[in-house]
Motif scaffolding. Structure first.
Motif, PDB file in Angstrom:
ATOM      1  N   ALA A 192      37.832 -76.903 -20.942  1.00  0.00           N
ATOM      2  CA  ALA A 192      37.182 -77.107 -19.648  1.00  0.00           C
ATOM      3  C   ALA A 192      35.669 -77.077 -19.795  1.00  0.00           C
ATOM      4  O   ALA A 192      34.938 -77.851 -19.153  1.00  0.00           O
ATOM      5  N   GLU A 208      34.510 -80.364 -21.209  1.00  0.00           N
ATOM      6  CA  GLU A 208      34.513 -81.416 -20.187  1.00  0.00           C
ATOM      7  C   GLU A 208      33.317 -81.280 -19.250  1.00  0.00           C
ATOM      8  O   GLU A 208      32.684 -82.278 -18.887  1.00  0.00           O
ATOM      9  N   GLN A 209      32.980 -80.048 -18.859  1.00  0.00           N
ATOM     10  CA  GLN A 209      31.824 -79.848 -17.984  1.00  0.00           C
ATOM     11  C   GLN A 209      30.530 -80.230 -18.697  1.00  0.00           C
ATOM     12  O   GLN A 209      29.623 -80.829 -18.100  1.00  0.00           O
ATOM     13  N   HIS A 228      34.021 -88.594 -12.838  1.00  0.00           N
ATOM     14  CA  HIS A 228      33.618 -87.185 -12.769  1.00  0.00           C
ATOM     15  C   HIS A 228      33.743 -86.656 -11.347  1.00  0.00           C
ATOM     16  O   HIS A 228      34.082 -85.481 -11.136  1.00  0.00           O
ATOM     17  N   VAL A 261      30.051 -82.133  -8.220  1.00  0.00           N
ATOM     18  CA  VAL A 261      29.426 -82.245  -9.531  1.00  0.00           C
ATOM     19  C   VAL A 261      27.985 -82.753  -9.475  1.00  0.00           C
ATOM     20  O   VAL A 261      27.165 -82.449 -10.337  1.00  0.00           O
ATOM     21  N   ALA A 269      37.066 -85.344 -10.596  1.00  0.00           N
ATOM     22  CA  ALA A 269      37.381 -84.050 -11.208  1.00  0.00           C
ATOM     23  C   ALA A 269      36.672 -82.900 -10.510  1.00  0.00           C
ATOM     24  O   ALA A 269      37.181 -81.774 -10.469  1.00  0.00           O
ATOM     25  N   ASP A 270      35.489 -83.173  -9.958  1.00  0.00           N
ATOM     26  CA  ASP A 270      34.715 -82.097  -9.308  1.00  0.00           C
ATOM     27  C   ASP A 270      33.904 -82.725  -8.184  1.00  0.00           C
ATOM     28  O   ASP A 270      32.938 -83.454  -8.426  1.00  0.00           O
ATOM     29  N   ILE A 271      34.250 -82.439  -6.948  1.00  0.00           N
ATOM     30  CA  ILE A 271      33.638 -83.099  -5.800  1.00  0.00           C
ATOM     31  C   ILE A 271      32.173 -82.698  -5.616  1.00  0.00           C
ATOM     32  O   ILE A 271      31.393 -83.421  -4.989  1.00  0.00           O
ATOM     33  N   HIS A 289      25.722 -82.241  -6.988  1.00  0.00           N
ATOM     34  CA  HIS A 289      24.970 -81.551  -5.932  1.00  0.00           C
ATOM     35  C   HIS A 289      23.479 -81.452  -6.291  1.00  0.00           C
ATOM     36  O   HIS A 289      22.608 -81.670  -5.435  1.00  0.00           O
ATOM     37  N   ARG A 346      30.214 -83.905 -18.670  1.00  0.00           N
ATOM     38  CA  ARG A 346      29.784 -84.395 -17.357  1.00  0.00           C
ATOM     39  C   ARG A 346      28.280 -84.190 -17.172  1.00  0.00           C
ATOM     40  O   ARG A 346      27.580 -85.059 -16.668  1.00  0.00           O
TER      41      ARG A 346
END
Length: 531
Positions: A486, A489-490, A425, A432, A428-430, A434, A493
């Motif tokens: 999308a 997928e989010q 993950h 994610v 895919a999203d640096i 946070h 995650r």
């Protein structure tokens, strides 16, 4: 003669069996009380010596007290400094058992009372409803067998060994005394029970078979032989266990050297005292007094230097595999509650190591492969230890706590399996993770139970934020600002990250609550040092 020698061999077997049953039975009868007393009554050196003395007399095994104390030091419940004085007291307790044998076991026809005691013990063991009653029955059985064995041993000595000239060994002077020390050490090591050797020697000296000076040498050797149990229990043990075992060795060696150097003056003074108190000196009483005197003298000599010795030992045995167990070894199995505490501490460490890897992901850094391997290795060792503990007969409370620990371990195993998924993950999203960064950081460095409230509050806040994120995602998909693929997928995650955080947080909160049941007695840094 051969019949009498075989009787002596069988009598020795009765003594060893009796001592083992008495030790195990009284430990079961004491139950958690032994653990609670050791926690509460070892804060000062005097309390430590007193507890070690009384506990050894109660369970009739200095080895059992030594191994139990090692387990408490491993768990961080007892500092090395306080444990040292418990070990000193256990040696004094062993010498007091010699008094009981000399004054009761040999002066009265104890075998006539032994059989009724065995009968009462058997009834309690077989028909007792509670584990405490069964333990008391086993203790009484052991007590009866011990003195029945002593009676048979004295009878066989009176006939089988009357023609053996042990005085010739005493006439060799220093070499004869050293040979006696060596034989006493060997016997104590082989039997793993110094009290059995002392009972054997007191019986022999009471019948006149062994001269008092040679018997004293045997007793010194038996004292030295007790260190073998501590050393063997730490062959694959933690650094803390090794430090305490070597402190035990140093104490016994120093005490033995002092006893050898003062052998003649002590025996001379004891003989004068007995002549003053009694018309005829009694060798068995003289030997019991000698044993007590040199152990008490050893405690007095070690008392002022123990602090410096502990500081010196704390600098030793520091090389330890970071993936290995730190709070557990075979000694912890002696008391199930202690093993439960150690398992909880090890699993807490696993959870915080996993949290530390999650923090790396929150910082947009990959997990460390070597660290993950270390965690898996540690999990495997914990699992093996759990299986060993599960095969032991456990009281109801400990069995329930072990089940809770298994649940926590499975939760941690789940989080460990999810780490590679979270790593994907991240690619895919640096950003994610946070929102999770603060909680993961708190979990990785939390202290228990101090941070439990803050962790719960942070976790509830994280759930609230995640619900808002999902609602925002639903809105974006509905407005076609984010595609369904999308969005899916989010959402996946979010779900897998939530699953990871939920299992990790629940496991650590449960383990932290368990650890709060075992509060360390001292603020001594050494007591909580993981090394």
């Amino acid at each position: 003669m051969w019949t009498d020698m075989l009787m002596a061999f069988g009598a020795l077997g009765l003594i060893l069996l009796g001592m083992d049953w008495m030790s195990q039975g009284l430990k079961v009868a004491a139950g958690p009380n032994l653990l609670q007393f050791l926690q509460r009554w070892t804060n000062t050196p005097l309390q430590g010596v007193a507890f070690g003395t009384v506990a050894t007399v109660a369970v009739q095994s200095s080895s059992a007290i030594t191994v139990t104390t090692i387990g408490f030091v491993n768990a961080g419940i007892l500092s090395l400094q306080n444990a040292a004085f418990v070990i000193y007291g256990s040696n004094v307790g062993t010498s007091l058992t010699g008094w009981f044998i000399a004054l009761v076991g040999l002066q009265f026809k104890i075998d006539a009372l032994a059989l009724p005691i065995i009968g009462l013990g058997a009834l309690l063991k077989l028909f007792g409803r509670s584990s405490r009653n069964k333990g008391m029955g086993e203790g009484l059985l052991g007590f009866g067998l011990l003195f029945l064995g002593l009676a048979f041993l004295k009878q066989s000595f009176d006939t089988a060994f009357v023609d053996i000239n042990f005085s010739g060994l005493a006439q060799l002077g220093v070499w004869g005394i050293l040979a006696g020390v060596l034989l006493g050490t060997l016997l104590s090591t082989l039997m793993q029970a110094s009290i059995a050797v002392i009972a054997l020697v007191i019986t022999a000296v009471s019948t006149g078979i062994i001269p008092l000076s040679l018997a004293a040498a045997f007793v010194i050797g038996a004292n030295l032989g007790t260190t073998s149990t501590a050393l063997m229990s730490t062959l694959a043990a933690t650094a803390k266990a090794k430090r305490l075992a070597w402190l035990h060795v140093i104490f016994n060696v120093l005490t033995g050297l002092v006893a050898l150097l003062l052998l003649s003056p002590l025996l001379w003074g004891i003989n004068l005292l007995q002549q003053w108190l009694f018309s005829t000196p009694q060798p068995a009483v003289s030997l019991a007094l000698f044993h007590t005197l040199f152990n008490v003298l050893g405690v007095l000599l070690m008392w002022p230097v123990t602090g410096r010795l502990v500081l010196w030992l704390n600098k030793r045995f520091r090389r330890q595999n970071s993936a290995g167990l730190r709070y557990l070894d075979a000694s912890s199995l002696a008391i199930p509650a202690l093993a439960i505490n150690g398992l909880g501490a090890e699993l807490l460490r696993v959870g915080q190591l996993i949290a530390a890897q999650a923090v790396r992901l929150a910082q947009a850094q990959p997990t460390e492969a070597d660290s993950i391997d270390d965690i898996r290795s540690l999990q495997a060792e914990i699992n093996s230890y759990m299986h060993r503990l599960g095969r032991e007969p456990l009281p109801a409370e400990e069995a329930m706590l072990l089940n809770e620990l298994v649940k926590s371990q499975l939760q941690l195993e789940m989080t460990l399996q999810l780490l590679p998924v979270l790593t994907q993950h991240l690619a895919a999203d640096i950003a994610v993770f946070h929102n999770e960064a603060e909680l993961w950081e708190l979990l990785s460095r939390a202290t228990w139970p101090d941070d439990a409230g803050q962790i719960r509050s942070s976790y509830r806040e994280l759930l609230r934020q995640r619900e808002q994120n999902k609602k925002q995602l639903y809105t974006l998909v509905l407005q076609e600002r984010v595609s369904k693929d999308a969005g899916g997928e989010q959402l996946l995650r979010l779900a897998e990250t939530k699953r990871f955080t939920r299992q990790l947080t629940r496991a650590l909160l449960s383990l932290g609550a368990l650890q709060s049941r075992f509060e360390p007695l001292t603020d001594n840094k050494e007591a909580t040092d993981a090394a």
